[in-house]
Motif scaffolding. Structure first.
Motif, PDB file in Angstrom:
ATOM      1  N   ARG A   1       0.819  -1.213   0.000  1.00 34.05           N
ATOM      2  CA  ARG A   1       0.000   0.000   0.000  1.00 34.05           C
ATOM      3  C   ARG A   1       0.855   1.267   0.000  1.00 34.05           C
ATOM      4  NH1 ARG A   1      -3.098  -3.481   3.289  1.00 34.05           N
ATOM      5  NH2 ARG A   1      -5.187  -3.856   2.435  1.00 34.05           N
ATOM      6  N   THR A   2       2.171   1.107  -0.013  1.00 36.81           N
ATOM      7  CA  THR A   2       3.055   2.270  -0.040  1.00 36.81           C
ATOM      8  C   THR A   2       3.896   2.237  -1.311  1.00 36.81           C
ATOM      9  OG1 THR A   2       4.893   1.156   1.080  1.00 36.81           O
ATOM     10  CG2 THR A   2       3.216   2.182   2.475  1.00 36.81           C
ATOM     11  N   ASP A   3       4.317   3.414  -1.746  1.00 41.44           N
ATOM     12  CA  ASP A   3       5.159   3.490  -2.939  1.00 41.44           C
ATOM     13  C   ASP A   3       6.465   2.740  -2.724  1.00 41.44           C
ATOM     14  OD1 ASP A   3       3.275   4.989  -4.243  1.00 41.44           O
ATOM     15  OD2 ASP A   3       4.179   6.925  -3.723  1.00 41.44           O
ATOM     16  N   ASP A   4       7.034   2.827  -1.517  1.00 47.34           N
ATOM     17  CA  ASP A   4       8.304   2.161  -1.249  1.00 47.34           C
ATOM     18  C   ASP A   4       8.157   0.639  -1.297  1.00 47.34           C
ATOM     19  OD1 ASP A   4      10.016   4.416  -0.884  1.00 47.34           O
ATOM     20  OD2 ASP A   4       9.042   4.781   1.045  1.00 47.34           O
ATOM     21  N   GLY A   5       7.040   0.128  -0.768  1.00 42.24           N
ATOM     22  CA  GLY A   5       6.812  -1.306  -0.817  1.00 42.24           C
ATOM     23  C   GLY A   5       6.654  -1.791  -2.240  1.00 42.24           C
ATOM     24  N   ARG A   6       5.938  -1.008  -3.042  1.00 40.32           N
ATOM     25  CA  ARG A   6       5.748  -1.391  -4.444  1.00 40.32           C
ATOM     26  C   ARG A   6       7.074  -1.321  -5.212  1.00 40.32           C
ATOM     27  NH1 ARG A   6       0.732   1.123  -3.456  1.00 40.32           N
ATOM     28  NH2 ARG A   6       1.523   3.170  -4.089  1.00 40.32           N
ATOM     29  N   ARG A   7       7.917  -0.390  -4.842  1.00 35.50           N
ATOM     30  CA  ARG A   7       9.234  -0.317  -5.497  1.00 35.50           C
ATOM     31  C   ARG A   7      10.042  -1.589  -5.227  1.00 35.50           C
ATOM     32  NH1 ARG A   7      12.664   4.581  -3.836  1.00 35.50           N
ATOM     33  NH2 ARG A   7      14.083   3.672  -5.389  1.00 35.50           N
ATOM     34  N   ILE A   8       9.922  -2.137  -4.013  1.00 37.23           N
ATOM     35  CA  ILE A   8      10.644  -3.373  -3.710  1.00 37.23           C
ATOM     36  C   ILE A   8      10.130  -4.499  -4.591  1.00 37.23           C
ATOM     37  CG2 ILE A   8      11.008  -5.131  -1.929  1.00 37.23           C
ATOM     38  CD1 ILE A   8      11.070  -2.816   0.112  1.00 37.23           C
ATOM     39  N   ARG A   9       8.819  -4.550  -4.811  1.00 33.80           N
ATOM     40  CA  ARG A   9       8.277  -5.578  -5.703  1.00 33.80           C
ATOM     41  C   ARG A   9       8.776  -5.404  -7.143  1.00 33.80           C
ATOM     42  NH1 ARG A   9       2.436  -8.130  -4.649  1.00 33.80           N
ATOM     43  NH2 ARG A   9       2.684  -8.683  -2.454  1.00 33.80           N
ATOM     44  N   GLN A  10       9.116  -4.192  -7.505  1.00 33.75           N
ATOM     45  CA  GLN A  10       9.642  -3.968  -8.851  1.00 33.75           C
ATOM     46  C   GLN A  10      10.993  -4.642  -9.051  1.00 33.75           C
ATOM     47  OE1 GLN A  10       9.687   0.287  -9.429  1.00 33.75           O
ATOM     48  NE2 GLN A  10       7.471   0.459  -9.043  1.00 33.75           N
ATOM     49  N   ALA A  11      11.677  -4.952  -7.962  1.00 34.81           N
ATOM     50  CA  ALA A  11      12.987  -5.601  -8.066  1.00 34.81           C
ATOM     51  C   ALA A  11      12.869  -7.110  -8.234  1.00 34.81           C
ATOM     52  CB  ALA A  11      13.824  -5.274  -6.831  1.00 34.81           C
TER      53      ALA A  11
END
Length: 922
Positions: free
Chosen positions: A676-686
């Motif tokens: 639910r956070t931009d930072d969490g979604r960025r980790i999924r992008q990796a």
């Protein structure tokens, strides 16, 4: 050897009374404490002691009250509910042929102490059955303490030292220093067992502590000096007498013939059905003596299912040490192979030089075919002086056909680890048929632990050899390859042997419950190889991307630290709870709205959220902590976890984790990445697909709400899901009496909070806090909801009632969650059990559904693994990697199979996404 068992009846009566729910028989007579004591007595008699006594306190004062009038003066009178069970308890004890001892002017402890030493001097093996720590002072060769309720045993000086920090002869000194609030013995204020043991180690005895009291600094030293004059009296009060002039010796306590008819009448009256069956040689229980059926709810028979399944005492035939053989020669190996080929099934275990199944090297294998006998085949012990061992490649080649034979049943404990190790060493295991960890988990998921050591104690009454016993602990622990072959045989062969023994105990328990047997056979066991394949495959990560994210998080953490320094007017450590607490509550004078269990102001997340609107600093600290956690848990750590052989990250899935049946992910945990956070979604992008491939995510839509609709059969809820409406908007329309197109965003948000909140037992207070409204308004929302969805209200009440009646709730597929606190006297514990009772059928059914889907999809993927692989399971989501031109086929099959994993009254809807990384696909 001749055996004497001395039962501390008073201890067990009170322990059972407070541990078990307020049970009663059909006539309303209380039975809870009685039930606990009777089970303990039956377990004791199954061990066939030569002499046994049931020792209880006599009424009236004892010599200790004469020494100290305040001794036990704070104890409340015995509750009437417990007093009513005293005479029935005595009646049953006598009918069992056990002598009851009550001696005036002394306590039961003193009677037990005198008889124990009397018997020990004659070479008799003495067991004191108690939960009272004071008896540790009596432990010596020939005298052991057994807590029948917990299964723990204390039988050596080393054991007493490990438990209390002092040897048995110093236990009374320890008790004198600590005091005892239960017995109203005032000790040294703030002196716990560690401090008392430290003083006794330094000064030798209580007398030594008293003599050196002047040298003990600080407040604790002041506290000691304040009670110096009392300490010798404390010691006298705590000392169990062993010199009473009794009118009997231990040799007068032979077990008499039991009065079967009296026992039958007593067991029938109080509803002890299992005891009745045992009394009648396993025949069906006789009806209650008055002809009335004893109801399940509130009876001891009910408690056998309330909180935990009824357990028979451990079978002594399965509790003896085994005979174990080391296989070092070709002749021994040939004999072992012959036995394994001739057997229909065998238990096995691997020993490795590490705990990561994707990297660990095989050190040895153990096997068992019959309980009590096992073999250890060492393959890679490489310490100086190690005996010659069979060549690993030769042994593996010879064993491969056995493991590859699907008709030969293999039995393991947490066998997924072993499957990985063997696969990496060239053995693909087929026919993995039984797993004792999963047998235990399905039988009773709420049992505290499902590791082999705990299960051996619980079901076999057997104390296993621990890894630390053969390999050491801490910094001095050695790799298993360095453990002597003799010690390794004792440890490793026992693992296979105990696994087989546990299976012999647990399999009949599951067979007796067809629904649980189906969960085990159709869900948990077929899932093991599925998870093994997913774990072995792993998932690619973009290490460079994670390093860029780490640098960015570090920069923002530094900015937060600088801003916090500005707001505070001075520097402080944001990672120090002590410094944060002092700053917020002492300097800034912010209100401490949340306290720790000890009453101190808290600075946990809840506490900071509560004051975040009052000052900028609490919110800044929360943001800093969030950044720090993401960096330490994921962006810094994940690159270090890439397997050098595969270039991928391999999580481990634990089936016996959550009691509801949900899988847990670890090393690394990929289920808690915030989305639910931009930072969490960025980790999924990796998390990325391999070149030429795509990641595919398939996710159940609102599955737990759909299960709620299925279970409650509420017409309005069923209608909303069947018609494909937005369930939260439909709920808002029902609750607020509007058409769907008139529902506002805030009204939908409130309906969503109610929909999900009710499943997790949210109160009006919780809903009010989540929505930022008054408690009265939140209560009105809930009342409106139940008026529009009465089926949900009725389902919740039915579920609570089932939990009270049976002690458990079930998923759609028959998985059980036992609720130990459903009859707890403590209102908070009872309310928590009721919330769990409502949520567990939905969360557990959702877990069962996605497991069934995984098994089906994995079967379809066999033969197509070059095109697509299942990689991850995260709550209600499955993640795949597939060739780009195979994505459409995969999505169509996966969605269809996920939707067909259960037949509910509403459709299961699956959403799918595709991308080059996990965030794009989700």
């Amino acid at each position: 050897m001749t055996r004497l068992v001395l039962i501390d009846g008073s201890s067990y009566l009170y322990r059972a009374f407070h541990a078990l729910p307020p049970l009663s028989n059909e006539a309303g007579e209380p039975t809870g404490a009685l039930f606990g004591v009777v089970n303990m007595l039956r377990a004791t008699l199954n061990e066939k002691p030569d002499y046994v006594a049931f020792v209880v306190d006599a009424p009236g004062p004892t010599f200790r009250e004469a020494l100290d009038p305040q001794y036990k003066a704070n104890r409340p009178p015995m509750p009437d509910e417990l007093r009513a069970q005293l005479q029935p308890m005595c009646d049953i004890v006598q009918a069992l042929g056990i002598r009851i001892l009550r001696v005036p002017d002394v306590e039961a402890d003193d009677v037990i102490g005198t008889l124990a030493l009397d018997a020990c001097r004659d070479g008799v093996d003495v067991t004191i059955s108690t939960s009272d720590k004071d008896f540790a002072q009596l432990v010596r060769p020939g005298i052991a303490l057994v807590n029948t309720m917990s299964g723990s045993r204390l039988d050596s000086e080393a054991g007493v030292i490990e438990k209390f920090g002092v040897p048995p002869e110093r236990v009374v000194d320890l008790l004198a220093l600590m005091g005892d609030s239960v017995d109203n013995i005032r000790g040294v204020d703030k002196c716990g067992p560690k401090t008392a043991a430290k003083w006794l180690a330094e000064y030798g005895s209580l007398d030594g502590v008293i003599a050196n009291a002047h040298a003990i600094k600080g407040k604790i030293g002041e506290n000691l000096r304040a009670v110096l004059e009392r300490l010798p009296l404390n010691r006298e009060l705590a000392t169990i007498r062993t010199d009473l002039a009794l009118d009997c010796r231990y040799s007068d306590l032979a077990l008499r013939e039991r009065d079967v008819e009296a026992l039958r009448a007593l067991y029938a009256r109080y509803g002890f059905r299992q005891a009745l069956r045992d009394l009648d040689g396993g025949a069906p229980a006789a009806p209650a003596s008055d002809g009335a059926r004893v109801s399940l709810r509130g009876t001891a028979a009910g408690y056998a299912r309330a909180g935990a399944p009824a357990e028979a005492p451990p079978d002594p035939a399965l509790a003896h040490p085994g005979t174990y053989e080391t296989v070092l020669t070709e002749a021994q190996f040939a004999a072992l192979l012959g036995r394994l080929h001739a057997a229909d099934a065998f238990a096995f275990d691997t020993e490795t030089d590490g705990l990561d199944p994707m990297r660990a090297r095989l050190v040895g294998l153990s096997f068992a075919i019959d309980p009590g006998h096992a073999w250890y085949l060492p393959l890679a012990h490489d310490y100086a002086g190690a005996p010659a061992q069979l060549a690993a490649a030769r042994a593996i080649d010879a064993l491969r056909p056995l493991f590859a034979d699907p008709g030969k049943r293999k039995i393991g404990h947490h066998g997924k680890f072993d499957l990985h190790v063997l696969r990496r060493h060239g053995i693909e295991v087929q026919g993995y048929a039984e797993d004792t960890m999963l047998e235990s988990f399905v039988h009773n998921a709420t049992a505290s632990r499902h590791d082999m050591d705990s299960l051996a104690r619980r079901y076999l009454g057997y104390q296993t050899v621990k890894y630390e016993d053969v390999a050491g602990k801490g910094a001095r622990q050695i790799a298993f390859s360095q453990v002597s072959v003799e010690d390794a045989t004792r440890y490793a062969a026992e693992d296979a042997d105990v696994t087989l023994r546990l299976h012999r105990v647990l399999a009949p328990k599951l067979a007796a419950e067809p629904a649980l047997q189906r969960v085990y056979r159709e869900i948990e066991m077929p899932l093991v190889p599925v998870l093994a394949r997913m774990e072995a495959c792993g998932i690619r990560i973009d290490v460079d991307e994670l390093r860029r994210q780490s640098a960015d998080l570090g920069r923002r953490m530094l900015e937060a630290q600088q801003r916090a320094t500005e707001l505070a007017g001075r520097g402080f450590n944001l990672d120090s709870p002590k410094q944060v607490c002092a700053l917020l509550y002492e300097e800034l004078k912010l209100p401490a709205l949340v306290k720790t269990p000890t009453g101190q102001p808290s600075v946990n997340e809840e506490a900071l959220e509560a004051i975040a609107e009052l000052h900028e600093l609490p919110r800044l600290i929360l943001d800093y902590r969030g950044l720090s956690k993401l960096r330490s848990t994921y962006t810094d750590k994940l690159p270090e976890m890439v397997n050098p052989d595969t270039g991928r990250v391999h999580t481990s899935y634990h089936q016996a984790g959550a009691a509801t049946g949900r899988l847990a992910s670890a090393d690394p945990n990929l289920q808690n990445i915030p989305i639910r956070t931009d930072d969490g979604r960025r980790i999924r992008q990796a998390f990325v697909a391999a070149p030429g491939r795509k990641l595919v995510a398939c996710d159940y839509s609102q599955i737990e709400l759909r299960i709620m609709a299925h279970l409650s059969e509420d017409p309005a809820l069923l209608r909303a899901f069947t018609s494909g409406e937005d369930i939260h908007r439909a709920t808002a329309a029902e609750v607020f009496g509007k058409s769907i197109d008139q529902v506002s965003a805030n009204e939908r948000r409130a309906a969503k909070a109610i929909n999900f909140g009710l499943m997790y037992g949210m109160s009006a207070f919780g809903l009010a806090r989540q929505l930022g409204i008054g408690r009265g308004e939140a209560q009105d929302y809930i009342a409106l909801y139940f008026s529009r969805y009465p089926g949900v209200r009725d389902f919740m009440e039915r579920t609570r009632q089932q939990a009270r009646d049976c002690g458990y709730v079930e998923t759609v597929f028959g998985r059980r969650l036992y609720l130990e606190n459903i009859h707890a006297r403590n209102q908070g514990l009872r309310a928590g059990a009721e919330r769990a009772a409502i949520n567990a059928p939905m969360q557990g059914t959702a877990a069962d559904i996605i497991k069934r889907a995984m098994i089906d999809i994995d079967a379809w993927l066999q033969g197509r693994q070059a095109r697509a692989r299942m990689l991850l399971q995260v709550h209600d989501e499955l993640v795949f990697e597939a060739d780009a031109d195979f994505v459409d086929t995969l999505i169509a099959e996966a969605k269809a199979r996920m939707a067909a994993a259960a037949e509910l009254r509403v459709p299961l809807v699956v959403e799918a996404g595709v991308g080059d990384n996990w965030d794009q696909a989700h």
